[in-house]
Design a protein around this motif. Structure first.
Motif, PDB file in Angstrom:
ATOM      1  N   GLN A   1       6.324  -0.610 -11.556  1.00 24.19           N
ATOM      2  CA  GLN A   1       6.823  -1.757 -12.329  1.00 24.19           C
ATOM      3  C   GLN A   1       7.695  -2.662 -11.465  1.00 24.19           C
ATOM      4  O   GLN A   1       7.595  -3.885 -11.550  1.00 24.19           O
ATOM      5  CB  GLN A   1       7.582  -1.285 -13.568  1.00 24.19           C
ATOM      6  N   ARG A   2       8.515  -2.064 -10.614  1.00 30.38           N
ATOM      7  CA  ARG A   2       9.349  -2.860  -9.708  1.00 30.38           C
ATOM      8  C   ARG A   2       8.476  -3.638  -8.726  1.00 30.38           C
ATOM      9  O   ARG A   2       8.703  -4.814  -8.465  1.00 30.38           O
ATOM     10  CB  ARG A   2      10.335  -1.964  -8.969  1.00 30.38           C
ATOM     11  N   GLU A   3       7.474  -2.967  -8.178  1.00 30.70           N
ATOM     12  CA  GLU A   3       6.556  -3.622  -7.233  1.00 30.70           C
ATOM     13  C   GLU A   3       5.878  -4.824  -7.895  1.00 30.70           C
ATOM     14  O   GLU A   3       5.795  -5.910  -7.322  1.00 30.70           O
ATOM     15  CB  GLU A   3       5.508  -2.631  -6.728  1.00 30.70           C
ATOM     16  N   LEU A   4       5.401  -4.641  -9.116  1.00 27.14           N
ATOM     17  CA  LEU A   4       4.711  -5.727  -9.819  1.00 27.14           C
ATOM     18  C   LEU A   4       5.671  -6.840 -10.224  1.00 27.14           C
ATOM     19  O   LEU A   4       5.288  -8.013 -10.216  1.00 27.14           O
ATOM     20  CB  LEU A   4       3.964  -5.172 -11.032  1.00 27.14           C
TER      21      LEU A   4
ATOM     22  N   GLN B   1       0.834  -1.195   0.000  1.00 27.03           N
ATOM     23  CA  GLN B   1       0.000   0.000   0.000  1.00 27.03           C
ATOM     24  C   GLN B   1       0.876   1.255   0.000  1.00 27.03           C
ATOM     25  O   GLN B   1       0.591   2.222  -0.722  1.00 27.03           O
ATOM     26  CB  GLN B   1      -0.916  -0.042   1.223  1.00 27.03           C
ATOM     27  N   ALA B   2       1.943   1.245   0.774  1.00 29.55           N
ATOM     28  CA  ALA B   2       2.844   2.405   0.821  1.00 29.55           C
ATOM     29  C   ALA B   2       3.528   2.630  -0.519  1.00 29.55           C
ATOM     30  O   ALA B   2       3.685   3.779  -0.953  1.00 29.55           O
ATOM     31  CB  ALA B   2       3.882   2.221   1.925  1.00 29.55           C
ATOM     32  N   VAL B   3       3.937   1.564  -1.189  1.00 35.00           N
ATOM     33  CA  VAL B   3       4.566   1.713  -2.503  1.00 35.00           C
ATOM     34  C   VAL B   3       3.574   2.317  -3.490  1.00 35.00           C
ATOM     35  O   VAL B   3       3.910   3.241  -4.242  1.00 35.00           O
ATOM     36  CB  VAL B   3       5.113   0.355  -3.016  1.00 35.00           C
ATOM     37  N   ILE B   4       2.347   1.799  -3.484  1.00 30.20           N
ATOM     38  CA  ILE B   4       1.323   2.325  -4.392  1.00 30.20           C
ATOM     39  C   ILE B   4       1.053   3.792  -4.086  1.00 30.20           C
ATOM     40  O   ILE B   4       0.995   4.639  -4.990  1.00 30.20           O
ATOM     41  CB  ILE B   4       0.036   1.480  -4.288  1.00 30.20           C
ATOM     42  N   GLN B   5       0.898   4.122  -2.817  1.00 28.97           N
ATOM     43  CA  GLN B   5       0.587   5.502  -2.450  1.00 28.97           C
ATOM     44  C   GLN B   5       1.777   6.426  -2.720  1.00 28.97           C
ATOM     45  O   GLN B   5       1.587   7.566  -3.159  1.00 28.97           O
ATOM     46  CB  GLN B   5       0.134   5.566  -0.991  1.00 28.97           C
ATOM     47  N   LEU B   6       2.999   5.953  -2.499  1.00 26.60           N
ATOM     48  CA  LEU B   6       4.185   6.741  -2.844  1.00 26.60           C
ATOM     49  C   LEU B   6       4.226   6.993  -4.338  1.00 26.60           C
ATOM     50  O   LEU B   6       4.475   8.125  -4.784  1.00 26.60           O
ATOM     51  CB  LEU B   6       5.461   6.028  -2.379  1.00 26.60           C
ATOM     52  N   ALA B   7       3.968   5.958  -5.127  1.00 27.04           N
ATOM     53  CA  ALA B   7       3.982   6.118  -6.583  1.00 27.04           C
ATOM     54  C   ALA B   7       2.918   7.110  -7.042  1.00 27.04           C
ATOM     55  O   ALA B   7       3.167   7.940  -7.926  1.00 27.04           O
ATOM     56  CB  ALA B   7       3.777   4.757  -7.261  1.00 27.04           C
TER      57      ALA B   7
ATOM     58  N   PRO C   1       4.077 -10.017  -8.199  1.00 26.35           N
ATOM     59  CA  PRO C   1       3.031 -10.002  -9.229  1.00 26.35           C
ATOM     60  C   PRO C   1       1.682 -10.547  -8.765  1.00 26.35           C
ATOM     61  O   PRO C   1       0.652 -10.210  -9.346  1.00 26.35           O
ATOM     62  CB  PRO C   1       3.615 -10.866 -10.350  1.00 26.35           C
ATOM     63  N   GLU C   2       1.677 -11.363  -7.733  1.00 26.26           N
ATOM     64  CA  GLU C   2       0.430 -11.974  -7.282  1.00 26.26           C
ATOM     65  C   GLU C   2      -0.070 -11.386  -5.970  1.00 26.26           C
ATOM     66  O   GLU C   2      -0.985 -11.933  -5.353  1.00 26.26           O
ATOM     67  CB  GLU C   2       0.620 -13.493  -7.140  1.00 26.26           C
ATOM     68  N   HIS C   3       0.518 -10.299  -5.513  1.00 26.59           N
ATOM     69  CA  HIS C   3       0.095  -9.674  -4.255  1.00 26.59           C
ATOM     70  C   HIS C   3      -1.375  -9.273  -4.362  1.00 26.59           C
ATOM     71  O   HIS C   3      -1.861  -8.945  -5.438  1.00 26.59           O
ATOM     72  CB  HIS C   3       0.971  -8.449  -3.964  1.00 26.59           C
ATOM     73  N   GLU C   4      -2.071  -9.280  -3.245  1.00 28.77           N
ATOM     74  CA  GLU C   4      -3.495  -8.939  -3.246  1.00 28.77           C
ATOM     75  C   GLU C   4      -3.763  -7.532  -3.771  1.00 28.77           C
ATOM     76  O   GLU C   4      -4.869  -7.228  -4.208  1.00 28.77           O
ATOM     77  CB  GLU C   4      -4.094  -9.100  -1.850  1.00 28.77           C
ATOM     78  N   LEU C   5      -2.773  -6.662  -3.751  1.00 30.42           N
ATOM     79  CA  LEU C   5      -2.933  -5.298  -4.260  1.00 30.42           C
ATOM     80  C   LEU C   5      -2.333  -5.112  -5.658  1.00 30.42           C
ATOM     81  O   LEU C   5      -2.189  -3.986  -6.128  1.00 30.42           O
ATOM     82  CB  LEU C   5      -2.308  -4.299  -3.286  1.00 30.42           C
ATOM     83  N   ALA C   6      -2.004  -6.214  -6.334  1.00 31.28           N
ATOM     84  CA  ALA C   6      -1.369  -6.112  -7.654  1.00 31.28           C
ATOM     85  C   ALA C   6      -2.251  -5.394  -8.659  1.00 31.28           C
ATOM     86  O   ALA C   6      -1.756  -4.573  -9.442  1.00 31.28           O
ATOM     87  CB  ALA C   6      -0.971  -7.500  -8.171  1.00 31.28           C
ATOM     88  N   ASP C   7      -3.541  -5.668  -8.661  1.00 28.97           N
ATOM     89  CA  ASP C   7      -4.409  -4.980  -9.615  1.00 28.97           C
ATOM     90  C   ASP C   7      -4.524  -3.493  -9.297  1.00 28.97           C
ATOM     91  O   ASP C   7      -4.612  -2.664 -10.201  1.00 28.97           O
ATOM     92  CB  ASP C   7      -5.787  -5.636  -9.685  1.00 28.97           C
ATOM     93  N   ALA C   8      -4.497  -3.146  -8.020  1.00 23.45           N
ATOM     94  CA  ALA C   8      -4.477  -1.725  -7.658  1.00 23.45           C
ATOM     95  C   ALA C   8      -3.189  -1.087  -8.156  1.00 23.45           C
ATOM     96  O   ALA C   8      -3.208   0.035  -8.693  1.00 23.45           O
ATOM     97  CB  ALA C   8      -4.615  -1.560  -6.150  1.00 23.45           C
ATOM     98  N   ALA C   9      -2.070  -1.793  -8.010  1.00 21.13           N
ATOM     99  CA  ALA C   9      -0.795  -1.281  -8.519  1.00 21.13           C
ATOM    100  C   ALA C   9      -0.867  -1.092 -10.028  1.00 21.13           C
ATOM    101  O   ALA C   9      -0.368  -0.089 -10.563  1.00 21.13           O
ATOM    102  CB  ALA C   9       0.349  -2.221  -8.138  1.00 21.13           C
TER     103      ALA C   9
END
Length: 160
Positions: A99-102, A76-82, A106-114
């Motif tokens: 892109q690095r997070e994914l 969540q922090a990576v997504i919000q920082l991005a 790639p299968e994290h529960e927040l991947a689609d949000a990313a």
């Protein structure tokens, strides 16, 4: 955890509070924790982000990540920082972060949000075909019909 329950209660009440009140309420809870508590630093960042104070939020997100913020808050922090750096006009940096997070999760529960935030960053970075492709890849698994063709069309966009 009692502290997190109280933080969640503040976030649940944002429709009834001003942005300044949300920041003040979160800051009061953050003050209860040690200065190097990654969860507290993350919540302080999120409050500033919520209030449109991205320049203040950015270093706090980075600090929370450096302190070892655990999942699911790390993602969540990576997504919000991005999202924050995109809002600060640094779309290419946002793309790199997401892109690095994914690639790493790639299968994290927040991947689609990313992926959704990546699509926005790619759009801002003037990469519209990649943006549409990324958005369709995020959307396709959630479609009750046409999942397969949408996923295939998204993949074709990557080769054109």
């Amino acid at each position: 955890m009692e502290w997190q329950r109280r933080v969640d209660a503040v976030w649940a009440s944002t429709g009834e509070r001003s942005e300044a009140d949300v920041v003040a309420a979160i800051d009061a809870l953050v003050a209860e924790r040690p200065a190097d508590d990654p969860s507290a630093v993350f919540e302080a960042a999120g409050a500033r982000d919520f209030a449109g104070r991205e320049a203040e939020a950015e270093p706090l997100y980075r600090r929370a990540l450096e302190l070892g913020l655990p999942d699911p808050w790390r993602a969540q922090a990576v997504i919000q920082l991005a999202s924050t750096v995109r809002n600060l006009g640094r779309a290419d940096e946002s793309v790199e972060l997401l892109q690095r997070e994914l690639a790493e999760h790639p299968e994290h529960e927040l991947a689609d949000a990313a992926r959704a935030f990546l699509a926005l960053a790619l759009h801002d970075a003037r990469r519209p075909t990649e943006a549409v492709r990324t958005a369709l890849i995020a959307l396709a698994p959630h479609l009750p019909r046409y999942r397969r063709p949408i996923a295939a069309y998204a993949e074709e966009l990557g080769t054109s």
